[in-house]
Motif scaffolding. Structure first.
Motif, mmCIF file in Angstrom:
data_model
loop_
_atom_site.group_PDB
_atom_site.id
_atom_site.type_symbol
_atom_site.label_atom_id
_atom_site.label_comp_id
_atom_site.label_asym_id
_atom_site.label_seq_id
_atom_site.Cartn_x
_atom_site.Cartn_y
_atom_site.Cartn_z
ATOM 1 N N ASP A 173 -17.251 1.563 7.312
ATOM 2 C CA ASP A 173 -17.038 0.300 6.601
ATOM 3 C C ASP A 173 -17.198 -0.889 7.556
ATOM 4 O O ASP A 173 -16.694 -0.870 8.678
ATOM 5 C CB ASP A 173 -15.632 0.296 5.989
ATOM 6 C CG ASP A 173 -15.385 -0.938 5.146
ATOM 7 O OD1 ASP A 173 -15.768 -0.931 3.970
ATOM 8 O OD2 ASP A 173 -14.814 -1.919 5.677
ATOM 9 N N SER A 186 -6.350 1.683 -4.794
ATOM 10 C CA SER A 186 -6.936 0.497 -4.150
ATOM 11 C C SER A 186 -5.919 -0.062 -3.169
ATOM 12 O O SER A 186 -4.712 0.059 -3.392
ATOM 13 C CB SER A 186 -7.255 -0.563 -5.204
ATOM 14 O OG SER A 186 -6.182 -0.672 -6.126
ATOM 15 N N ALA A 187 -6.404 -0.665 -2.099
ATOM 16 C CA ALA A 187 -5.483 -1.308 -1.151
ATOM 17 C C ALA A 187 -5.113 -2.683 -1.689
ATOM 18 O O ALA A 187 -5.823 -3.246 -2.528
ATOM 19 C CB ALA A 187 -6.155 -1.433 0.204
ATOM 20 N N GLU A 204 -7.638 -5.583 -1.909
ATOM 21 C CA GLU A 204 -8.818 -5.509 -2.772
ATOM 22 C C GLU A 204 -8.628 -6.335 -4.050
ATOM 23 O O GLU A 204 -7.506 -6.525 -4.510
ATOM 24 C CB GLU A 204 -9.131 -4.045 -3.105
ATOM 25 C CG GLU A 204 -9.559 -3.263 -1.877
ATOM 26 C CD GLU A 204 -9.903 -1.808 -2.180
ATOM 27 O OE1 GLU A 204 -11.081 -1.533 -2.457
ATOM 28 O OE2 GLU A 204 -8.992 -0.967 -2.166
ATOM 29 N N LEU A 263 -13.445 -2.401 8.094
ATOM 30 C CA LEU A 263 -12.362 -1.503 8.521
ATOM 31 C C LEU A 263 -12.811 -0.410 9.490
ATOM 32 O O LEU A 263 -11.993 0.175 10.194
ATOM 33 C CB LEU A 263 -11.730 -0.835 7.293
ATOM 34 C CG LEU A 263 -10.938 -1.745 6.364
ATOM 35 C CD1 LEU A 263 -10.600 -1.020 5.069
ATOM 36 C CD2 LEU A 263 -9.664 -2.216 7.052
ATOM 37 N N LEU A 300 -15.694 5.222 4.637
ATOM 38 C CA LEU A 300 -14.623 4.405 5.215
ATOM 39 C C LEU A 300 -14.778 4.228 6.724
ATOM 40 O O LEU A 300 -14.678 3.103 7.224
ATOM 41 C CB LEU A 300 -13.247 4.995 4.842
ATOM 42 C CG LEU A 300 -12.033 4.224 5.333
ATOM 43 C CD1 LEU A 300 -11.999 2.797 4.786
ATOM 44 C CD2 LEU A 300 -10.741 4.953 4.949
ATOM 45 N N ASN A 327 0.850 -1.195 0.000
ATOM 46 C CA ASN A 327 0.000 0.000 0.000
ATOM 47 C C ASN A 327 0.885 1.245 0.000
ATOM 48 O O ASN A 327 1.849 1.318 0.750
ATOM 49 C CB ASN A 327 -0.931 -0.045 1.201
ATOM 50 C CG ASN A 327 -1.930 -1.171 1.064
ATOM 51 O OD1 ASN A 327 -2.526 -1.350 -0.008
ATOM 52 N ND2 ASN A 327 -2.090 -1.969 2.095
ATOM 53 N N LYS A 368 -6.668 2.503 3.872
ATOM 54 C CA LYS A 368 -7.489 1.283 3.873
ATOM 55 C C LYS A 368 -6.704 0.075 4.396
ATOM 56 O O LYS A 368 -7.196 -1.037 4.389
ATOM 57 C CB LYS A 368 -7.993 0.990 2.451
ATOM 58 C CG LYS A 368 -9.111 1.913 2.011
ATOM 59 C CD LYS A 368 -9.670 1.546 0.644
ATOM 60 C CE LYS A 368 -8.938 2.208 -0.474
ATOM 61 N NZ LYS A 368 -9.543 2.018 -1.805
ATOM 62 N N SER A 391 -4.858 4.009 -0.507
ATOM 63 C CA SER A 391 -4.507 2.627 -0.161
ATOM 64 C C SER A 391 -3.948 2.558 1.249
ATOM 65 O O SER A 391 -4.234 1.615 1.988
ATOM 66 C CB SER A 391 -3.567 2.012 -1.207
ATOM 67 O OG SER A 391 -2.266 2.490 -1.095
#
Ligand code: A2P
Length: 271
Positions: free
Chosen positions: A164, A58-59, A62, A167, A161, A35, A128, A125
Motif C-alpha cells: 500500500d 474498515s479502519a 477510511e 501504509l 496491504l 479500530n 490498517k 481494521s
C-alpha cells in the motif's frame, strides 16, 4: 426511521464464496469508532430493526464502512442481508463499541491477532491502523478456516496491504500473515489451539513460544475457539483485559453472529 440507527447506502457487495460476503457502505457524517470495535448492523424487517454485531473491517481513517459476513441459509438476518444490492440501504447502529482495541492491551513487543472465520473482520481494521505498528515491533495475524476458499482477504493481507502506498512502509516489515485450514490439505493445517499447543506455529515462524512478558493477543471467532484459546493462555499466565483494565489478551465476546450450521467433521462424526 429508528433512533438508534442511521440508514447507509450499500456501495459494493463482494461474494467471496457461497457462504461469505463483504458489504461496503457509506459512512455517517461524524461517525467515530476505534479500530477493532463493532456496531449493530442489519435491515428493517416487519417494521423493526433486525441487526447483529458486526465488527468494522474498515479502519477508522477510511471514508466508507466495510462489513464481512457469513451467509446462513436460514439465518433471520443473513438470509436477507446476502441479497442486498448496490444502492440498497442498511441500518448502522449509532454507537460503536467493543474491547478489541490496542489501548486495552498492556505494552508489549508482539501483537498476535487470532481469528477464525469472519472473526477476521476486526483485525482488518487493526492491521490498517498506523498506531498498531507504533505500539508493537511485530504483528502476527492468524486466520483459521475450514477450507482454503474461506480464507477471504488473503490476497489483501499477503500482497496488497504490504504494498500500500501509504501504509506499506509501516506494514511490510512488521506484519506476518499466517493462514491455516482445518479440513483440507494446506501449507499450514490445524486449529490455532493445536498449532499453539504443539508449537508448530512457533516453529513455522521461527519464534519462541508465547510469553506473557512481551506477547499480547486479541481473539475473535467462534465461541468455542475463544473459550479454548483463553483457557490455554490463562494456563500460561496471560491475564485478560477489558475496556476498564488493560490486559495481556482481549476477547471479543459480542462476536457471535449467526452461526454456520454445525457439520460434524468426517473424522469425528458420531455414528
Ligand atoms: P474445525 O474445522 O476443526 O472445526 P467455523 O466455520 O465452524 O466457525 O470454524 C472456523 C474455524 O475454527 C475452523 O477451522 C474450525 O476448525 C475452527 N475451530 C472450531 N472450533 C474451534 C476450537 N474450539 N478451537 C480452535 N479452533 C476451532
Amino acid at each position: 426511521m429508528f433512533p438508534a440507527y442511521t440508514e447507509e447506502e450499500v456501495l459494493s457487495v463482494h461474494h467471496w464464496t457461497d457462504r461469505l460476503f463483504t458489504l461496503r457502505t457509506t459512512r455517517p457524517a461524524g461517525y467515530r469508532f476505534a479500530n477493532g470495535q463493532f456496531c449493530m448492523m442489519g435491515l428493517p424487517v416487519d417494521g423493526k430493526p433486525l441487526v447483529r454485531a458486526y465488527s468494522f473491517a474498515s479502519a477508522n481513517h477510511e471514508e466508507t464502512l466495510e462489513f464481512f459476513s457469513i451467509k446462513v441459509p436460514d439465518g433471520p438476518l443473513t438470509s436477507r442481508l446476502q441479497h442486498v444490492k448496490v444502492g440498497d440501504k442498511v441500518l448502522v447502529g449509532k454507537r460503536p463499541t467493543g474491547t478489541l482495541t490496542i489501548g486495552n492491551l498492556r505494552p508489549g513487543r508482539t501483537l498476535w491477532l487470532l481469528a477464525t472465520g469472519t472473526g477476521l473482520a476486526p483485525f482488518l481494521s487493526v492491521v490498517k491502523d498506523p498506531e498498531t505498528y507504533e505500539r508493537f515491533e511485530q504483528v502476527i495475524l492468524t486466520h483459521t478456516c475450514r477450507h482454503t476458499e474461506d480464507l477471504a482477504y488473503s490476497e489483501f493481507l499477503k500482497s496488497e496491504l504490504p504494498a500500500d502506498e501509504l501504509l506499506g512502509e509501516l506494514v511490510a516489515p512488521k506484519l506476518v500473515y499466517y493462514p491455516s485450514v482445518t479440513r483440507e490439505p494446506f501449507e499450514h493445517e490445524g486449529r490455532i489451539t493445536t498449532l499453539i499447543e504443539t508449537g508448530r506455529i512457533f516453529k513455522d515462524l521461527g519464534r519462541e513460544p508465547l510469553d506473557p512478558k512481551h506477547d499480547r493477543l486479541m481473539l475473535c471467532g467462534s465461541s468455542q475457539m475463544l473459550a479454548d484459546t483463553a483457557d490455554l493462555l490463562e494456563a500460561q499466565g496471560f491475564e485478560e483485559g477489558n475496556s476498564g483494565e488493560q490486559g495481556d489478551y482481549l476477547v471479543e465476546k459480542a462476536f457471535a453472529g449467526e452461526k454456520r450450521p454445525a457439520k460434524p467433521r468426517p473424522d469425528t462424526a458420531v455414528v
